[in-house]
Design a protein around this motif. Structure first.
Motif, PDB file in Angstrom:
ATOM      1  N   ASP A  17       0.813  -1.221   0.000  1.00 16.42           N
ATOM      2  CA  ASP A  17       0.000   0.000   0.000  1.00 16.42           C
ATOM      3  C   ASP A  17       0.846   1.271   0.000  1.00 16.42           C
ATOM      4  OD1 ASP A  17      -2.381  -1.510   0.121  1.00 16.42           O
ATOM      5  OD2 ASP A  17      -2.197  -1.689   2.303  1.00 16.42           O
ATOM      6  N   GLY A  18       2.171   1.124   0.001  1.00 13.26           N
ATOM      7  CA  GLY A  18       3.039   2.288  -0.015  1.00 13.26           C
ATOM      8  C   GLY A  18       3.403   2.814   1.365  1.00 13.26           C
ATOM      9  N   TYR A  19       3.003   2.107   2.438  1.00 11.20           N
ATOM     10  CA  TYR A  19       3.360   2.504   3.801  1.00 11.20           C
ATOM     11  C   TYR A  19       4.801   2.067   4.085  1.00 11.20           C
ATOM     12  CZ  TYR A  19      -1.451   3.688   5.127  1.00 11.20           C
ATOM     13  OH  TYR A  19      -2.701   4.276   5.215  1.00 11.20           O
ATOM     14  N   ILE A  20       5.546   2.947   4.719  1.00 11.60           N
ATOM     15  CA  ILE A  20       6.957   2.683   5.006  1.00 11.60           C
ATOM     16  C   ILE A  20       7.116   2.301   6.473  1.00 11.60           C
ATOM     17  CG2 ILE A  20       9.277   3.709   5.060  1.00 11.60           C
ATOM     18  CD1 ILE A  20       8.270   5.542   2.738  1.00 11.60           C
ATOM     19  N   TRP A  21       7.927   1.283   6.729  1.00 10.44           N
ATOM     20  CA  TRP A  21       8.123   0.747   8.074  1.00 10.44           C
ATOM     21  C   TRP A  21       9.591   0.901   8.452  1.00 10.44           C
ATOM     22  CZ3 TRP A  21       3.674  -1.135  10.456  1.00 10.44           C
ATOM     23  CH2 TRP A  21       2.566  -1.240   9.602  1.00 10.44           C
ATOM     24  N   PHE A  22       9.853   1.821   9.346  1.00 14.15           N
ATOM     25  CA  PHE A  22      11.213   2.173   9.755  1.00 14.15           C
ATOM     26  C   PHE A  22      11.799   1.099  10.662  1.00 14.15           C
ATOM     27  CE2 PHE A  22      14.109   4.338  12.731  1.00 14.15           C
ATOM     28  CZ  PHE A  22      14.963   4.975  11.834  1.00 14.15           C
TER      29      PHE A  22
END
Length: 397
Positions: free
Chosen positions: A279-284
């Motif tokens: 979905d384009g969410y970034i997980w640091f």
């Protein structure tokens, strides 16, 4: 206590206790300089969590970017808004949150000369003045929550945002439960300004730092600048070719070699490890130096820290690698306990915390070493200095 209204280029400084205090404009003798987009504007010092601070130079594009509607999706300030940005004015978050964004929107900036963060004063201020938006580091929200103040339903506050370090999922849930408001996370660096965020209309995925903000094209890349597929760990990269985006720094002042080190193919390599989902969410996951390589497993410290703070005994934690003769490296946790757990049996508490991490993450991610400390080393902006702890473990300091 002052409120600065930035509806026009004339600054009005007002006091709620004394009324209109000062109103002025530029001197008729003043000569404006017509700067160009590529002219230098400001230098920010990086926070120095993994080494000595560097001087990141920005041009006028940083200010111009705030006037582009597509770049202002994060705060969505209105002329009726009063924003309180609790960040030192020397940091890029304050430049964006206290000057550029409010100036562009014609909003009002609330200023409080806090010599240090005092959760009691912060709460009193949010009740006393008509503040509608709050922008602060996770440590500020954490301090307020730890005071166990009975009423945190602020009368005018509508939107809360945070940046500078990872927000713990437990803190997000506690703040929402006690205030009725979500905390919207933002990610950026001294080199980049705000690059991705949880926008106000977006679904919040706990633990994600959100999606890219235009004009940034953010991809997860490898060390050669190749784009990696979703859910694959790599570096957060910002596309710089064929066009360098507005708001990205020009380079490190007087250090072309360090500037070239972060240019990776068509991308600026942030040095931060992350994944991106479908979905384009970034997980640091953490700085590249912070990721722990234990028996072939790569473990991001943030996930372990998030798991630890869910336990009622843990006030704060920092997770780093520690040398081990059999595994090369193992996970070590430095933990600040909540006061009511200081008298507990430490050996038993360590076992309990280890089992807790195993149950909420994965068995191989639990801290094999645990050390209880009274406080954690931090930068002046409240970021944990993991490098200092890691160097201590490996005998460098």
């Amino acid at each position: 206590m002052t409120m600065i209204h930035l509806r026009s280029l004339t600054l009005q400084v007002m006091s709620w206790t004394t009324g209109l205090k000062w109103k002025g404009s530029a001197s008729p003798d003043h000569t404006c300089v017509k700067s160009k987009m590529k002219d230098p504007m400001v230098i920010f010092f990086t926070s120095g969590t993994t080494g000595y601070p560097k001087m990141a130079k920005h041009n006028q594009g940083l200010a111009f970017r705030s006037s582009v509607p597509s770049c202002r999706k994060f705060l969505k300030l209105k002329t009726s808004d009063v924003i309180w940005c609790m960040s030192d004015p020397g940091w890029i978050l304050a430049t964006v949150g206290c000057l550029l964004e409010p100036w562009t929107a014609g909003a009002t900036v609330f200023v409080h000369n806090l010599p240090q963060f005092d959760p009691k004063v912060i709460v009193e201020t949010l009740f006393k003045y008509p503040i509608t938006q709050c922008l602060a580091a996770p440590a500020v929200y954490r301090m307020v929550l730890q005071k166990n103040i009975s009423n945190l339903r602020f009368p005018t506050l509508e939107h809360c945002a945070t940046g500078g370090e990872s927000l713990l999922p437990e803190e997000y849930e506690q703040w929402k439960q006690r205030t009725g408001l979500s905390i919207h996370e933002v990610y950026g660096q001294s080199e980049t300004g705000i690059t991705c965020a949880i926008f106000r209309e977006m679904k919040v995925k706990r633990g994600s730092i959100g999606k890219a903000i235009l004009p940034f094209d953010i991809q997860i890349i490898d060390e050669k600048g190749n784009i990696l597929p979703p859910n694959t760990e790599g570096y957060i990269g910002i596309r710089i070719k064929p066009t360098r985006p507005l708001g990205l720094f020009v380079g490190y002042e007087n250090s072309p070699e360090k500037t070239s080190e972060v240019e990776c193919g068509d991308f600026y390599n942030s040095g931060d490890r992350a994944t991106i989902d479908e979905d384009g969410y970034i997980w640091f996951l953490g700085r590249s130096d912070d990721v722990i390589n234990a028996s072939g497993y790569r473990i991001g410290p943030t996930e372990v820290e998030n798991a630890l703070v869910e336990h009622p005994a843990v006030s704060e934690s920092a997770v780093v690698s520690s040398p081990d003769k059999d595994r090369g490296e193992v996970v070590k946790a430095f933990i600040v306990l909540n006061p009511e757990f200081l008298s507990h049996d430490q050996e038993q508490l360590i076992k309990e915390l280890q089992e807790h991490v195993k149950s909420v993450t994965a068995p191989y991610k639990y801290p094999r070493k645990v050390e209880f400390v009274s406080e954690l080393p931090k930068t002046i902006t409240g970021k944990i200095k993991r490098k200092e702890l890691r160097n201590k473990e490996f005998g460098q300091i």
